[in-house]
Design a protein around this motif. Structure first.
Motif, PDB file in Angstrom:
ATOM      1  N   SER A   1       2.004   5.511   4.911  1.00 27.48           N
ATOM      2  CA  SER A   1       0.552   5.426   5.017  1.00 27.48           C
ATOM      3  C   SER A   1       0.133   5.072   6.433  1.00 27.48           C
ATOM      4  O   SER A   1       0.898   4.493   7.190  1.00 27.48           O
TER       5      SER A   1
ATOM      6  N   ASP B   1      14.232   7.307   1.256  1.00 23.58           N
ATOM      7  CA  ASP B   1      13.263   6.318   0.780  1.00 23.58           C
ATOM      8  C   ASP B   1      13.830   5.533  -0.413  1.00 23.58           C
ATOM      9  O   ASP B   1      13.720   4.319  -0.471  1.00 23.58           O
TER      10      ASP B   1
ATOM     11  N   VAL C   1      -9.067   5.793  -1.751  1.00 22.89           N
ATOM     12  CA  VAL C   1      -9.900   6.514  -0.771  1.00 22.89           C
ATOM     13  C   VAL C   1     -10.008   7.972  -1.208  1.00 22.89           C
ATOM     14  O   VAL C   1     -10.290   8.851  -0.404  1.00 22.89           O
ATOM     15  N   ASP C   2      -9.776   8.228  -2.492  1.00 23.42           N
ATOM     16  CA  ASP C   2      -9.537   9.622  -2.867  1.00 23.42           C
ATOM     17  C   ASP C   2      -9.897   9.885  -4.331  1.00 23.42           C
ATOM     18  O   ASP C   2     -11.062  10.101  -4.667  1.00 23.42           O
TER      19      ASP C   2
ATOM     20  N   TYR D   1       7.253   6.973  11.601  1.00 19.51           N
ATOM     21  CA  TYR D   1       6.513   7.009  12.870  1.00 19.51           C
ATOM     22  C   TYR D   1       5.949   5.629  13.223  1.00 19.51           C
ATOM     23  O   TYR D   1       5.632   4.826  12.335  1.00 19.51           O
TER      24      TYR D   1
ATOM     25  N   ASN E   1      -0.552   8.575   1.041  1.00 19.00           N
ATOM     26  CA  ASN E   1      -0.578   9.925   0.475  1.00 19.00           C
ATOM     27  C   ASN E   1       0.783  10.606   0.320  1.00 19.00           C
ATOM     28  O   ASN E   1       1.069  11.160  -0.739  1.00 19.00           O
TER      29      ASN E   1
ATOM     30  N   GLY F   1      -6.867   5.963   8.040  1.00 15.62           N
ATOM     31  CA  GLY F   1      -7.251   6.604   6.788  1.00 15.62           C
ATOM     32  C   GLY F   1      -8.163   5.803   5.878  1.00 15.62           C
ATOM     33  O   GLY F   1      -8.656   6.338   4.888  1.00 15.62           O
TER      34      GLY F   1
ATOM     35  N   TYR G   1       0.858  -1.201   0.000  1.00  9.45           N
ATOM     36  CA  TYR G   1       0.000   0.000   0.000  1.00  9.45           C
ATOM     37  C   TYR G   1       0.881   1.234   0.000  1.00  9.45           C
ATOM     38  O   TYR G   1       1.784   1.369   0.814  1.00  9.45           O
TER      39      TYR G   1
ATOM     40  N   ARG H   1      16.281  15.546   2.042  1.00  9.38           N
ATOM     41  CA  ARG H   1      16.225  14.981   0.699  1.00  9.38           C
ATOM     42  C   ARG H   1      15.973  16.091  -0.330  1.00  9.38           C
ATOM     43  O   ARG H   1      15.462  17.160  -0.006  1.00  9.38           O
TER      44      ARG H   1
ATOM     45  N   LEU I   1      -3.154   3.360   7.271  1.00 10.85           N
ATOM     46  CA  LEU I   1      -4.449   2.861   6.796  1.00 10.85           C
ATOM     47  C   LEU I   1      -5.481   2.715   7.900  1.00 10.85           C
ATOM     48  O   LEU I   1      -6.674   2.888   7.654  1.00 10.85           O
TER      49      LEU I   1
ATOM     50  N   SER J   1      -3.551   4.891  -1.818  1.00 12.83           N
ATOM     51  CA  SER J   1      -4.546   5.788  -1.227  1.00 12.83           C
ATOM     52  C   SER J   1      -5.401   6.473  -2.301  1.00 12.83           C
ATOM     53  O   SER J   1      -6.360   7.160  -1.959  1.00 12.83           O
TER      54      SER J   1
ATOM     55  N   ASN K   1     -12.766   6.642  10.802  1.00 16.04           N
ATOM     56  CA  ASN K   1     -12.839   5.411  10.012  1.00 16.04           C
ATOM     57  C   ASN K   1     -13.056   4.153  10.844  1.00 16.04           C
ATOM     58  O   ASN K   1     -13.103   3.054  10.291  1.00 16.04           O
TER      59      ASN K   1
ATOM     60  N   ILE L   1       7.523   1.270   5.688  1.00 15.56           N
ATOM     61  CA  ILE L   1       8.541   2.274   5.353  1.00 15.56           C
ATOM     62  C   ILE L   1       7.940   3.593   5.779  1.00 15.56           C
ATOM     63  O   ILE L   1       7.061   4.151   5.107  1.00 15.56           O
TER      64      ILE L   1
ATOM     65  N   PRO M   1      12.749   6.473   6.594  1.00 11.30           N
ATOM     66  CA  PRO M   1      13.584   7.295   5.713  1.00 11.30           C
ATOM     67  C   PRO M   1      14.127   8.512   6.461  1.00 11.30           C
ATOM     68  O   PRO M   1      13.644   8.850   7.537  1.00 11.30           O
TER      69      PRO M   1
ATOM     70  N   LEU N   1       9.299   8.189  -4.097  1.00 11.09           N
ATOM     71  CA  LEU N   1       8.224   7.248  -3.779  1.00 11.09           C
ATOM     72  C   LEU N   1       7.243   7.078  -4.937  1.00 11.09           C
ATOM     73  O   LEU N   1       6.421   6.171  -4.936  1.00 11.09           O
TER      74      LEU N   1
HETATM   75  N1  LIG Z   1     -12.983   9.540   6.809  1.00  8.34           N
HETATM   76  C1  LIG Z   1     -12.094   9.976   5.936  1.00  8.34           C
HETATM   77  N2  LIG Z   1     -11.007   9.239   5.705  1.00  8.34           N
HETATM   78  C2  LIG Z   1     -10.076   9.654   4.824  1.00  8.34           C
HETATM   79  C3  LIG Z   1     -10.252  10.857   4.109  1.00  8.34           C
HETATM   80  C4  LIG Z   1     -11.423  11.614   4.359  1.00  8.34           C
HETATM   81  O1  LIG Z   1     -11.632  12.689   3.773  1.00  8.34           O
HETATM   82  N3  LIG Z   1     -12.307  11.138   5.280  1.00  8.34           N
HETATM   83  N4  LIG Z   1      -9.323  11.235   3.185  1.00  8.34           N
HETATM   84  C5  LIG Z   1      -8.584  10.175   2.539  1.00  8.34           C
HETATM   85  C6  LIG Z   1      -7.471  10.687   1.740  1.00  8.34           C
HETATM   86  S1  LIG Z   1      -7.877  11.821   0.560  1.00  8.34           S
HETATM   87  C7  LIG Z   1      -6.209  10.259   1.873  1.00  8.34           C
HETATM   88  S2  LIG Z   1      -5.051  10.771   0.738  1.00  8.34           S
HETATM   89  C8  LIG Z   1      -5.844   9.280   2.917  1.00  8.34           C
HETATM   90  C9  LIG Z   1      -4.465   9.435   3.505  1.00  8.34           C
HETATM   91  O2  LIG Z   1      -4.210   8.370   4.337  1.00  8.34           O
HETATM   92  P1  LIG Z   1      -2.841   7.563   4.327  1.00  8.34           P
HETATM   93  O3  LIG Z   1      -2.143   7.768   3.052  1.00  8.34           O
HETATM   94  O4  LIG Z   1      -3.076   6.170   4.748  1.00  8.34           O
HETATM   95  O5  LIG Z   1      -2.061   8.188   5.510  1.00  8.34           O
HETATM   96  P2  LIG Z   1      -1.632   9.573   6.119  1.00  8.34           P
HETATM   97  O6  LIG Z   1      -2.542   9.883   7.221  1.00  8.34           O
HETATM   98  O7  LIG Z   1      -1.445  10.570   5.058  1.00  8.34           O
HETATM   99  O8  LIG Z   1      -0.240   9.137   6.770  1.00  8.34           O
HETATM  100  C10 LIG Z   1       0.949   9.306   6.105  1.00  8.34           C
HETATM  101  C11 LIG Z   1       2.072   8.467   6.690  1.00  8.34           C
HETATM  102  O9  LIG Z   1       3.239   8.713   5.887  1.00  8.34           O
HETATM  103  C12 LIG Z   1       4.363   8.952   6.703  1.00  8.34           C
HETATM  104  N5  LIG Z   1       5.275   9.805   5.937  1.00  8.34           N
HETATM  105  C13 LIG Z   1       5.244  11.139   5.782  1.00  8.34           C
HETATM  106  N6  LIG Z   1       6.221  11.549   4.949  1.00  8.34           N
HETATM  107  C14 LIG Z   1       6.892  10.449   4.557  1.00  8.34           C
HETATM  108  C15 LIG Z   1       7.995  10.217   3.679  1.00  8.34           C
HETATM  109  O10 LIG Z   1       8.561  11.122   3.081  1.00  8.34           O
HETATM  110  N7  LIG Z   1       8.390   8.923   3.503  1.00  8.34           N
HETATM  111  C16 LIG Z   1       7.785   7.882   4.140  1.00  8.34           C
HETATM  112  N8  LIG Z   1       8.229   6.654   3.904  1.00  8.34           N
HETATM  113  N9  LIG Z   1       6.738   8.077   4.989  1.00  8.34           N
HETATM  114  C17 LIG Z   1       6.300   9.332   5.181  1.00  8.34           C
HETATM  115  C18 LIG Z   1       3.791   9.559   7.966  1.00  8.34           C
HETATM  116  O11 LIG Z   1       4.653   9.300   9.033  1.00  8.34           O
HETATM  117  C19 LIG Z   1       2.438   8.831   8.102  1.00  8.34           C
HETATM  118  O12 LIG Z   1       2.583   7.663   8.840  1.00  8.34           O
HETATM  119  O13 LIG Z   1      -6.807   9.363   3.968  1.00  8.34           O
HETATM  120  C20 LIG Z   1      -8.105   9.089   3.497  1.00  8.34           C
HETATM  121  N10 LIG Z   1      -8.990   8.891   4.606  1.00  8.34           N
END
Ligand SMILES: Nc1nc2c(c(=O)[nH]1)N[C@H]1C(S)=C(S)[C@@H](COP(=O)(O)OP(=O)(O)OC[C@H]3O[C@@H](n4cnc5c(=O)[nH]c(N)nc54)[C@H](O)[C@@H]3O)O[C@H]1N2
Ligand SMILES: Nc1nc2c(c(=O)[nH]1)N[C@H]1C(S)=C(S)[C@@H](COP(=O)(O)OP(=O)(O)OC[C@H]3O[C@@H](n4cnc5c(=O)[nH]c(N)nc54)[C@H](O)[C@@H]3O)O[C@H]1N2
Ligand code: SF4
Ligand SMILES: [Mo]
Length: 712
Positions: free
Chosen positions: A392, A472, A138-139, A420, A108, A397, A105, A440, A394, A135, A670, A417, A434, A116
């Motif tokens: 991510s 990364d 979900v988007d 946190y 964002n 999110g 997975y 970077r 998940l 992601s 969620n 990867i 990373p 990435l």
């Molecule tokens: N109910 C509800 N849920 C939603 C949404 C909503 O509107 N409502 N929106 C959705 C949308 S649009 C999205 S895009 C998703 C996002 O959801 P996800 O993509 O699952 O996660 P994020 O909350 O963005 O978490 C990002 C993770 O990336 C890590 N990270 C940050 N920068 C870097 C990096 O440079 N490298 C690496 N390896 N890791 C990094 C952070 O530590 C964090 O753990 O959520 C979705 N979920």
């Protein structure tokens, strides 16, 4: 002796606006982060998250070395041990259960990091797994699917020409809080103000949002009613003879099928479903069609809902049928300098295969994340046994976080990867962190193709990374190298972090560009306004614009069968706040101090009907479970709609290592969104517009004591 101060210019990588930052450093320390007034694109605009990049860099909770989960807690290990363990476990699982047993997975922040966007895909290719999730599901998935089906390319997503249009309708987007999405638009407030002076900004949203408040007009809509509303507008365009295709005339097929599909979707029929009066629907679309230029823009609220694909289809149709597609002041494609995504290879694919358990369609070699938990939990051939999560979270999110929690706990192996230990990565056996983002270099492939002007920008790292840290891309290269060796595969071509952008810039449409050249322009380089090109691109691909893709027509009966609203329904929608970014900005003091924003907003009438008042703790339930959140009255919602942000509730799960986030109130949205619900054609998650019940979680007096302390 103090180190000399240095000023660095850099695009912010947190959200899609790509604001220019001016970062002053002293030795290894950030002294200040301020707006870059010389950035021609963002013109001195930033938001508090740009400044908080300092907090990410300095956060003691940010992992700086690989860790392994043991019975007695997390243990720091060497990179060698980490890579060897990951590769060995993945290889074993692949050998025993097949390549698809390893799922991945991409979250964002992957879209905000050049490396990435390229390296993980290469690694997953080497693994040979087809269990890939991102992601996007979900988007943006409905938009990408619709553009793939209509224009032949998932990244031919026309961008609003906000600086030149006379009339813009924003439906299901709140750029005043999100700073824009699928529309890279730094300084949205400034651009919106200029638009209002020139013409008109109309917002259609179930909440009177921050964007609605600065717009010239706002119309409430019933959550999930967009496909009805927008297809009724298409109906009016045909009915009233307003269809104008201009230069696309000879290039469009399927127009009659569209007319036929919307025949029964009249404004009166739509009004009953979307709660926008029929006369208002007529007025909005007539004004739109009469404007010298106009653009319809639909974002997350029209994607992450039951009829995301149909709503996005209607958005494209309205721009097309009013002659606003591919013309100045309408919606246009960009001409990116480093064109990774407009290539034939990235065009996308659809329904080549389906998920094992529920039969949801593949899109562009990825599967919808609503299917992930069941693919892990359902035994049988092809069951997912190992999981790679990249950038991510998940559990916070994606729909049904609790089910994902259970599923991740069942895996034979999980690697993250990420830097946190959050709700998701706490399930990993190994976490590979990373280097800090400030260590970077930065080139945006994606958001520069979604930008409202053609621009390009490369920024060098602000700090050298510590010797032992890995980027990364270095993490993925190390995994690929070891995996290829372990499995006796041909060694893949391992690219450095900057190799590809440099190659693409040198071979791109703007002669003379390269990374070296862009280093001379640290504020970014403006390459001019958007210009028409879709017609030529279709001709070059020898295809027509398909106005009526069969997969979308096939979803019309589901829309027509949608039951009429229940009189006492309460539908939940989401909300973003300028100080948040999905789930991962809650650990920074400067973004979480002061007024809190985790509450469930409800119309005062709906609260009174449930004997609830401001600050009380409520039990919010759906078919899959409940959460407890504080309620707050808001006149910005109509009765029948409640609104809750996502990404909260870190402290409610054991083992999350986010010291500040763990102390904050709020619960995870969620935990009550249902992974069984999805958009028909795309399988995109439904995060808006589903029914909930709300009741006091305790007796009023008790509730006040129970409600977690909030800062306001
Ligand atoms: N109910 C509800 N849920 C939603 C949404 C909503 O509107 N409502 N929106 C959705 C949308 S649009 C999205 S895009 C998703 C996002 O959801 P996800 O993509 O699952 O996660 P994020 O909350 O963005 O978490 C990002 C993770 O990336 C890590 N990270 C940050 N920068 C870097 C990096 O440079 N490298 C690496 N390896 N890791 C990094 C952070 O530590 C964090 O753990 O959520 C979705 N979920
Ligand atoms: N501050 C901040 N900025 C962000 C993010 C963040 O978390 N915080 N996340 C980033 C990400 S990953 C993304 S994808 C973008 C998203 O960018 P946007 O799409 O602009 O974000 P939202 O604020 O979620 O806007 C969705 C809007 O849809 C409305 N809505 C909900 N349901 C419906 C419906 O059924 N119909 C209609 N018409 N409207 C509905 C909501 O009330 C809300 O105003 O934001 C990005 N920028
Ligand atoms: S609006 Fe987005 S890009 Fe601009 S500073 Fe804030 S987070 Fe960064
Ligand atoms: Mo997103």
């Amino acid at each position: 002796m103090t180190a000399a101060r240095t000023v660095h210019f850099r695009a912010c990588h947190i959200c899609e606006a790509l604001c220019g930052l001016r970062i002053e450093t002293e030795g290894q320390r950030v002294v200040s982060i301020r707006p870059d007034d010389e950035d021609p694109f963002s013109r001195g605009h930033i938001c508090p998250k740009g400044v908080a990049i300092q907090d990410i860099h300095e956060d003691p909770d940010r992992l700086r070395a690989p860790v392994k989960r043991t019975a007695s807690g997390w243990e720091t290990i060497s990179w060698d041990e980490a890579f060897d363990t990951v590769v060995e476990r993945l290889a074993e699982i692949r050998e025993r259960h097949g390549a698809d047993a390893v799922a991945s997975y991409l979250g964002n922040p992957s879209a905000h990091s050049g490396a990435l966007m390229t390296h993980p895909a290469q690694f997953f290719g080497l693994l040979g797994t087809r269990s890939q999730y991102t992601s996007a599901s979900v988007d943006t998935l409905p938009t990408q699917l619709v553009c793939h089906l209509m224009y032949g390319h998932q990244f031919y997503t026309p961008i609003p020409d906000i600086d030149r249009t006379q009339h813009m309708v924003i439906i299901g987007g709140n750029p005043m809080a999100s700073n824009g999405s699928m529309m890279t638009v730094p300084d949205f407030p400034g651009r919106a103000k200029a638009l209002s002076r020139r013409g008109k900004l109309v917002v259609i949203d179930p909440r009177r949002t921050e964007t609605a408040k600065i717009a010239d007009e706002h119309h409430f809509i019933r959550p999930g009613g967009d496909a009805w509303l927008l297809l009724a507008m298409v109906h009016v365009l045909f009915r009233d003879g307003l269809v104008r295709l201009n230069h696309l005339e000879s290039r469009v097929s399927g127009l009659e099928a569209v007319r036929e599909a919307v025949r029964d979707i009249s404004p009166v029929a739509a009004a009953a479903r979307c709660r926008v009066p029929a006369e208002t629907i007529e007025k909005i679309i007539h004004e739109f069609a009469a404007s010298p230029s106009a653009v319809m823009y639909g974002r997350l609220g029209t994607c992450a809902q039951d009829f995301g694909s149909l709503a996005q289809w209607a958005v494209q149709l309205i721009n097309l049928l009013t002659g606003n597609l591919d013309r100045e002041g309408g919606a246009l494609l960009t001409h990116p300098a480093a064109d990774l995504l407009h290539t034939e290879r990235a065009a996308g694919s659809y329904a080549k295969r389906h998920t094992r358990v529920r039969g949801l369609p593949e899109f562009a070699d990825t599967l919808p994340v609503v299917a992930l938990a069941e693919e892990i939990l359902t035994p049988g051939e092809g069951q997912v046994r190992a999981f790679i999560s990249v950038a991510s979270n998940l559990v916070a999110g994606s729909p049904d976080g609790r089910q994902l929690d259970r599923a991740f706990a069942e895996l034979d192996f999980m690697v993250s990867i990420d830097f946190y230990i959050n709700e998701t990565t706490r399930h990993a056996h190994i976490i590979l962190p990373p280097a800090s983002p400030l260590e970077r270099s930065h080139y945006d492939y994606l958001f520069l193709i979604w930008a409202v002007r053609n621009t390009t920008r490369y920024n060098a790292p602000v700090f050298d990374k510590p010797a032992e840290a890995r980027h990364d891309w270095e993490i993925f290269n190390a995994l690929m190298e070891r995996y290829a060796r372990r499995m006796n595969l041909r060694m893949p071509r391992l690219l450095g972090g900057d190799d590809l952008p440099d190659l693409l810039l040198r071979n791109g449409a703007y002669p003379g560009l390269s990374i070296a050249k862009l280093l001379e322009h640290p504020h970014g380089l403006d390459l001019g306004p958007l210009r028409p090109s879709l017609g030529e691109r279709l001709d070059r691909a020898r295809r027509k614009l398909e106005a009526a893709p069969q997969a979308l027509l096939d979803d019309i009966p589901r829309l027509l069968q949608q039951p009429l609203p229940e009189p006492d329904e309460l539908l939940l929608i989401g909300r973003r706040h300028v100080r948040s970014n999905n789930s991962w900005m809650n650990n920074y003091h400067r973004l979480t101090k002061g007024k809190s924003n985790h509450q469930l907003l409800m119309n005062p009438q709906d609260m009174a009907a449930r004997s609830m008042s401001d600050g009380m703790l409520a039990e919010v339930r759906t078919d899959i479970g409940g959460i407890r959140v504080v309620v707050k009255a808001s006149d910005d919602l109509t009765p029948g709609v409640a609104c809750l942000p996502h990404g909260w509730g870190q402290g409610q799960r054991d083992g999350v290592r986010l010291d500040r986030a763990n102390t904050l109130p709020g619960a995870s949205f969620n935990d009550i969104s249902d992974a069984r619900r999805c958009d028909g054609p795309s399988g995109n998650a439904v995060l808006n517009g589903f029914p909930i019940s709300v009741s006091p979680a305790a007796h009023p007096a008790e509730s006040a004591a129970l409600a977690p302390a909030s800062a306001d």
